[in-house]
Write an enzyme that holds these catalytic residues in place. Structure first.
Site, PDB file in Angstrom:
ATOM      1  N   CYS A  35       0.864  -1.181   0.000  1.00 39.92           N
ATOM      2  CA  CYS A  35       0.000   0.000   0.000  1.00 39.92           C
ATOM      3  C   CYS A  35       0.896   1.225   0.000  1.00 39.92           C
ATOM      4  O   CYS A  35       2.109   1.121   0.180  1.00 39.92           O
ATOM      5  CB  CYS A  35      -0.859   0.039   1.265  1.00 39.92           C
ATOM      6  SG  CYS A  35      -1.913  -1.400   1.468  1.00 39.92           S
ATOM      7  N   GLY A  61      -0.564   0.158  -4.973  1.00 40.60           N
ATOM      8  CA  GLY A  61      -1.888  -0.376  -4.691  1.00 40.60           C
ATOM      9  C   GLY A  61      -2.887   0.199  -5.657  1.00 40.60           C
ATOM     10  O   GLY A  61      -2.945   1.420  -5.818  1.00 40.60           O
ATOM     11  N   ASN A 135       0.612   1.526   5.827  1.00 39.59           N
ATOM     12  CA  ASN A 135       1.191   0.607   4.858  1.00 39.59           C
ATOM     13  C   ASN A 135       1.937  -0.441   5.672  1.00 39.59           C
ATOM     14  O   ASN A 135       2.774  -0.084   6.492  1.00 39.59           O
ATOM     15  CB  ASN A 135       2.173   1.386   3.962  1.00 39.59           C
ATOM     16  CG  ASN A 135       3.067   0.471   3.129  1.00 39.59           C
ATOM     17  OD1 ASN A 135       4.182   0.826   2.810  1.00 39.59           O
ATOM     18  ND2 ASN A 135       2.591  -0.688   2.781  1.00 39.59           N
ATOM     19  N   GLY A 136       1.603  -1.701   5.454  1.00 36.48           N
ATOM     20  CA  GLY A 136       2.324  -2.750   6.176  1.00 36.48           C
ATOM     21  C   GLY A 136       1.406  -3.841   6.645  1.00 36.48           C
ATOM     22  O   GLY A 136       0.301  -4.013   6.120  1.00 36.48           O
ATOM     23  N   TYR A 275      12.152  -4.771  -6.421  1.00 38.06           N
ATOM     24  CA  TYR A 275      10.958  -4.841  -7.245  1.00 38.06           C
ATOM     25  C   TYR A 275       9.871  -3.815  -6.943  1.00 38.06           C
ATOM     26  O   TYR A 275       9.312  -3.205  -7.853  1.00 38.06           O
ATOM     27  CB  TYR A 275      10.381  -6.264  -7.123  1.00 38.06           C
ATOM     28  CG  TYR A 275       9.024  -6.469  -7.737  1.00 38.06           C
ATOM     29  CD1 TYR A 275       8.805  -6.246  -9.093  1.00 38.06           C
ATOM     30  CD2 TYR A 275       7.950  -6.890  -6.966  1.00 38.06           C
ATOM     31  CE1 TYR A 275       7.550  -6.440  -9.658  1.00 38.06           C
ATOM     32  CE2 TYR A 275       6.695  -7.088  -7.524  1.00 38.06           C
ATOM     33  CZ  TYR A 275       6.503  -6.851  -8.865  1.00 38.06           C
ATOM     34  OH  TYR A 275       5.266  -7.028  -9.420  1.00 38.06           O
TER      35      TYR A 275
END
Ligand code: SF4
Length: 493
Positions: A35, A61, A135-136, A275
């Site tokens: 995210c 996201g 985020n996480g 990535y």
């Protein structure tokens, strides 16, 4: 008589939204980004800045987006399913008034893609309004949730973020900063949190700094983002990375730099460099494109093969392919082209359609690869199915040989920190030898970057002697306690 516990009120806001409905991505055998978060403090056009910031973070996201602003006395918010440009328009942005804002783009695991989980989540609790974006993934959220449920809490989403909101609501502290601090020390996992009330913005990064999180300035305003590329999008200046275990508080009296724990050990996600992140972002002061190029150069040193051209699987492997070409002197060519306009389609996950999905997304350039010995650089192999299809695309376009070089070590272990990975049973790196993988993907030769090569390519973050990266998906060395794989579910919250 059972003892009656008096619970603080915590209620999820209702609110307007549109564009509801789940859109399906073309299925692709890649790890899924997590995210992205973005925050603004002290700018009259906070909602517009969030819009552009989220746009730059869209790669993190694509399932939902949301912005919550405050004008100092009340919240204004909007969330929706889909891409940022589908969720917001000028009228929506204009209705999000105020100079403080937090915003979010979300990817979720299949089955959890619903508006109720879209962020920011907005709550009313005893001290007023609270908005949270993260985020996480909180590894121990299921235990905390069970505990809270036993004590009477009622949850309205399946999101970890709501667990944290309940912890804040139940805190003995009235002050939001102290309540957030108390909640954060109970968490085990990876996170970049933004909390907002009608007068404060609070940012926190987990004690290992697993997920990236940066602080910037735009004139007198402060901005926060998952990646620095979002600062470039709004013309903000990068100030610094938020430190593991750090708590930054902004209110009328300015910026206060604090910590919620001293027990920290840097372990920044190596996959962000390999990535996930955009090549124009810097994470913990290391540029992603440059790190990828060094991975490619190192891969060439570790696994040279005589060939006619080097090509990278777009987009994330192009930097590593350039590095490989530079190191070997073999020309870099655009042997594979990504179709950027496939859009989002409703397709069923049948084998046939998966095949078609890859062809819609990628094409091999016959005029470039025909009759050539090709080195194909990719960033990772997950199940192996996509690699096989891409090798076959190159062969169908006339490549004489296809040598696959992967700019990371074999991916053997699932991630519990907000990256959606298949179980070990499905990870080809965990199930097969390198020679078996080579055969399975129909390559003439196959090599992976060594872990040492990876760590040296990224560099030692902030001078950390052991590098300061998480490499658990390669070496099984998780920086925190992790649950039993069979029972764990990990997607970005
Ligand atoms: S396990 Fe892998 S993907 Fe997950 S945080 Fe660590 S390096 Fe990143």
């Amino acid at each position: 008589m059972p003892h009656e516990v008096k619970l603080p009120a915590v209620k999820l806001w209702g609110g307007d939204f549109y564009n509801e409905g789940v859109t399906g991505e073309i299925l692709f055998d890649k790890l899924k980004e997590e995210c992205g978060v973005f925050g603004v403090f002290g700018h009259p056009e906070a909602s517009h800045l969030c819009y552009y910031g989220l746009h730059a973070l869209q790669h993190r996201g694509q399932e939902s987006g949301g912005i919550c602003t405050t004008d100092g006395s009340q919240f204004h918010y909007h969330r929706g399913m889909g891409l940022v440009k589908e969720v917001f328009d000028n009228d929506k942005l204009a209705s999000l008034k105020g100079s403080i804002a937090i915003a979010h783009v979300r990817y979720s695991t299949a089955g959890e893609s619903k508006l109720a989980n879209a962020q920011p989540l907005v709550f009313k609790y005893r001290e007023g309004d609270l908005a949270v974006a993260t985020n996480g993934n909180i590894v121990n959220a299921p235990e905390i949730r069970k505990d809270l449920e036993r004590q009477g809490s009622i949850f309205q989403t399946s999101s970890d973020t709501e667990v944290v909101a309940h912890l804040i609501a139940r805190s003995k502290h009235d002050d939001i900063v102290e309540a957030a601090r108390e909640a954060l020390v109970k968490l085990n996992g990876a996170y970049a949190f933004l909390f907002m009330t009608n007068g404060k913005l609070i940012a926190a990064r987990d004690p290992h700094g697993l997920r990236p999180f940066v602080l910037g300035k735009l004139g007198d305003a402060y901005v926060f983002a998952s990646e620095t590329c979002a600062f470039d999008a709004v013309g903000a200046e990068y100030v610094r990375d938020i430190e593991p275990g750090e708590l930054l508080i902004l209110d009328g009296s300015g910026l206060k730099e604090d910590r919620f724990t001293e027990k920290t050990k840097r372990a920044v996600c190596a996959m962000e460099y390999i990535y996930f992140s955009r090549p124009d972002s810097d994470i913990d002061a290391v540029n992603v494109h440059s790190a990828r190029k060094r991975m490619g150069r190192r891969l060439a040193i570790e696994s040279f093969v005589d060939a006619d051209i080097v090509t990278g699987v777009p987009d994330s492997s192009i930097s590593a392919a350039i590095g490989y070409a530079e190191q070997t002197g073999i020309p870099y060519e655009l042997g594979l082209i990504k179709n950027r306009y496939t859009g989002r389609t409703f397709i069923q996950p049948s084998q046939e359609l998966r095949e078609q999905g890859v062809k819609m997304k990628l094409s091999a350039v016959r005029g470039v690869v025909e009759g050539k010995r090709v080195v194909m650089i990719d960033d990772s192999i997950v199940r192996g199915t996509t690699s096989l299809r891409i090798v076959n695309l190159l062969r169908e376009a006339g490549a004489k040989e296809v040598h696959v070089r992967i700019s990371s070590p074999p991916f053997k272990n699932p991630c519990f920190y907000g990256i959606d990975t298949p179980s070990r049973k499905e990870l080809i790196g965990a199930q097969k030898t390198i020679e078996e993988i080579r055969k399975a993907i129909n390559a003439d030769s196959l090599h992976f970057l060594s872990k040492e090569g990876l760590v040296e390519s990224i560099g030692h973050l902030h001078g950390e002697t052991q590098g300061g990266h998480c490499t658990a998906c390669f070496d099984n060395m998780y920086p925190t306690q992790v649950p039993d794989e069979e029972t764990a579910a990990c997607g970005c919250d």
